[in-house]
Design a protein around this motif. Sequence first.
Motif, PDB file in Angstrom:
ATOM      1  N   GLU A 166       2.627  -2.034  -9.190  1.00  0.00           N
ATOM      2  CA  GLU A 166       3.556  -3.228  -9.990  1.00  0.00           C
ATOM      3  C   GLU A 166       4.291  -3.932  -9.084  1.00  0.00           C
ATOM      4  O   GLU A 166       4.929  -4.946  -9.487  1.00  0.00           O
ATOM      5  N   SER A 167       4.142  -3.365  -7.708  1.00  0.00           N
ATOM      6  CA  SER A 167       5.137  -4.212  -6.631  1.00  0.00           C
ATOM      7  C   SER A 167       4.514  -5.427  -6.257  1.00  0.00           C
ATOM      8  O   SER A 167       4.984  -6.307  -5.802  1.00  0.00           O
ATOM      9  N   ILE A 168       3.229  -5.609  -6.616  1.00  0.00           N
ATOM     10  CA  ILE A 168       2.237  -6.572  -6.356  1.00  0.00           C
ATOM     11  C   ILE A 168       2.819  -7.712  -7.291  1.00  0.00           C
ATOM     12  O   ILE A 168       2.255  -7.603  -8.687  1.00  0.00           O
ATOM     13  N   ARG A 169       3.081  -8.934  -7.056  1.00  0.00           N
ATOM     14  CA  ARG A 169       3.388 -10.218  -7.690  1.00  0.00           C
ATOM     15  C   ARG A 169       3.044 -11.511  -7.676  1.00  0.00           C
ATOM     16  O   ARG A 169       2.817 -12.424  -8.158  1.00  0.00           O
ATOM     17  N   SER A 170       2.547 -11.671  -6.158  1.00  0.00           N
ATOM     18  CA  SER A 170       1.963 -12.683  -5.429  1.00  0.00           C
ATOM     19  C   SER A 170       0.475 -12.856  -5.955  1.00  0.00           C
ATOM     20  O   SER A 170      -0.292 -11.689  -6.255  1.00  0.00           O
ATOM     21  N   ARG A 171       0.042 -13.995  -6.325  1.00  0.00           N
ATOM     22  CA  ARG A 171      -1.220 -14.318  -6.844  1.00  0.00           C
ATOM     23  C   ARG A 171      -2.466 -13.901  -5.549  1.00  0.00           C
ATOM     24  O   ARG A 171      -3.225 -13.422  -6.085  1.00  0.00           O
ATOM     25  N   GLY A 172      -1.927 -14.298  -4.417  1.00  0.00           N
ATOM     26  CA  GLY A 172      -2.756 -13.746  -3.323  1.00  0.00           C
ATOM     27  C   GLY A 172      -3.161 -12.626  -3.075  1.00  0.00           C
ATOM     28  O   GLY A 172      -4.258 -12.135  -3.064  1.00  0.00           O
ATOM     29  N   SER A 173      -2.005 -11.733  -3.416  1.00  0.00           N
ATOM     30  CA  SER A 173      -2.470 -10.283  -3.099  1.00  0.00           C
ATOM     31  C   SER A 173      -3.384  -9.828  -4.190  1.00  0.00           C
ATOM     32  O   SER A 173      -3.834  -8.817  -4.040  1.00  0.00           O
ATOM     33  N   ASN A 174      -2.829  -9.998  -5.549  1.00  0.00           N
ATOM     34  CA  ASN A 174      -3.546  -9.713  -7.063  1.00  0.00           C
ATOM     35  C   ASN A 174      -4.994 -10.275  -6.686  1.00  0.00           C
ATOM     36  O   ASN A 174      -5.608  -9.199  -7.153  1.00  0.00           O
ATOM     37  N   ASP A 175      -5.157 -11.286  -6.140  1.00  0.00           N
ATOM     38  CA  ASP A 175      -6.597 -11.650  -6.054  1.00  0.00           C
ATOM     39  C   ASP A 175      -7.415 -10.896  -4.991  1.00  0.00           C
ATOM     40  O   ASP A 175      -8.711 -10.557  -5.150  1.00  0.00           O
ATOM     41  N   VAL A 176      -6.762 -10.355  -3.859  1.00  0.00           N
ATOM     42  CA  VAL A 176      -7.337  -9.529  -2.917  1.00  0.00           C
ATOM     43  C   VAL A 176      -7.556  -8.260  -3.617  1.00  0.00           C
ATOM     44  O   VAL A 176      -8.771  -7.763  -3.257  1.00  0.00           O
ATOM     45  N   ILE A 177      -6.788  -7.685  -4.404  1.00  0.00           N
ATOM     46  CA  ILE A 177      -7.128  -6.232  -4.988  1.00  0.00           C
ATOM     47  C   ILE A 177      -8.141  -6.581  -6.147  1.00  0.00           C
ATOM     48  O   ILE A 177      -9.053  -5.573  -6.156  1.00  0.00           O
ATOM     49  N   ALA A 178      -8.255  -7.756  -7.082  1.00  0.00           N
ATOM     50  CA  ALA A 178      -9.352  -7.811  -7.776  1.00  0.00           C
ATOM     51  C   ALA A 178     -10.529  -7.957  -7.036  1.00  0.00           C
ATOM     52  O   ALA A 178     -11.599  -7.656  -7.526  1.00  0.00           O
ATOM     53  N   GLU A 179     -10.551  -8.867  -5.682  1.00  0.00           N
ATOM     54  CA  GLU A 179     -11.845  -8.769  -5.063  1.00  0.00           C
ATOM     55  C   GLU A 179     -12.318  -7.518  -4.577  1.00  0.00           C
ATOM     56  O   GLU A 179     -13.568  -7.205  -4.500  1.00  0.00           O
TER      57      GLU A 179
END
Length: 245
Positions: A166-179
């Motif tokens: 839940e600490s991740i809110r930036s689109r860039g980091s969320n995209d890394v995790i999804a990838e």
Amino acid sequence: PVDQPRGETAGISITWRRGGIPERGTGVDGPDSYTSLSQIKLRPPPLRPGVVYRTKLIDRLAVAPEVRTVTIVAPAGCGKTTLLTLWKEHEVRPTGWLTVDRYHNDPAILYADIIAALQRAGMLGDKSDGDLRVPSDLVLSRGVARVANALDSRGVAGVLVLDHLESIRSRGSNDVIAELAARLPASIKFVVASRTEVRLPISLLRAQGALLELTAADLAMDKLEAQALLANTGVDVGVELDELV
């Protein structure tokens, strides 16, 4: 093109190389400041006395080889971290652990610490897997693929846990995790825990039968687990146990 600091976190300066990945051991408080901070993130918190072993849940996590991604989404206090810590102690495969915090909203820091978690678990080598460093703006397009390819070439079966997502809110980091969820080889089980909904390709993973989802309802204790918890604290509620549960 020389190294130059780009901000401080909690009194610790992170020096960024031209490639964009933060260099370890460059803190203003001493050569090991950033390294020491990272090491705390790379291991689960110690279990407190009286913890109840969640056998049924651990069995669900440990079996089902077709499951590649596990999401545990529930409010604070439901036992997500405790369950993952118990599973890590039970798991015979190498397990990389990263406790996510707000600094991981920078994709470069997130990427570097994921590599560190995999290396600490022995799933990636320090140098034998080639140069995994990439410029910060290419973490998503190239970095994740390099990590996935390195893991695939090694053929290691293991687990990667990201806690407090839940600490991740930036689109860039969320995209890394999804990838990561999409690219990690089938031999790696990817586990994320969060207080809020996670931004993963959930529909695709469900369609593939590769997803296990646990919620607060799954984490709730049954009668026997509640009885064990109370017994560990010296409390006997007798017939009131059913009402309490």
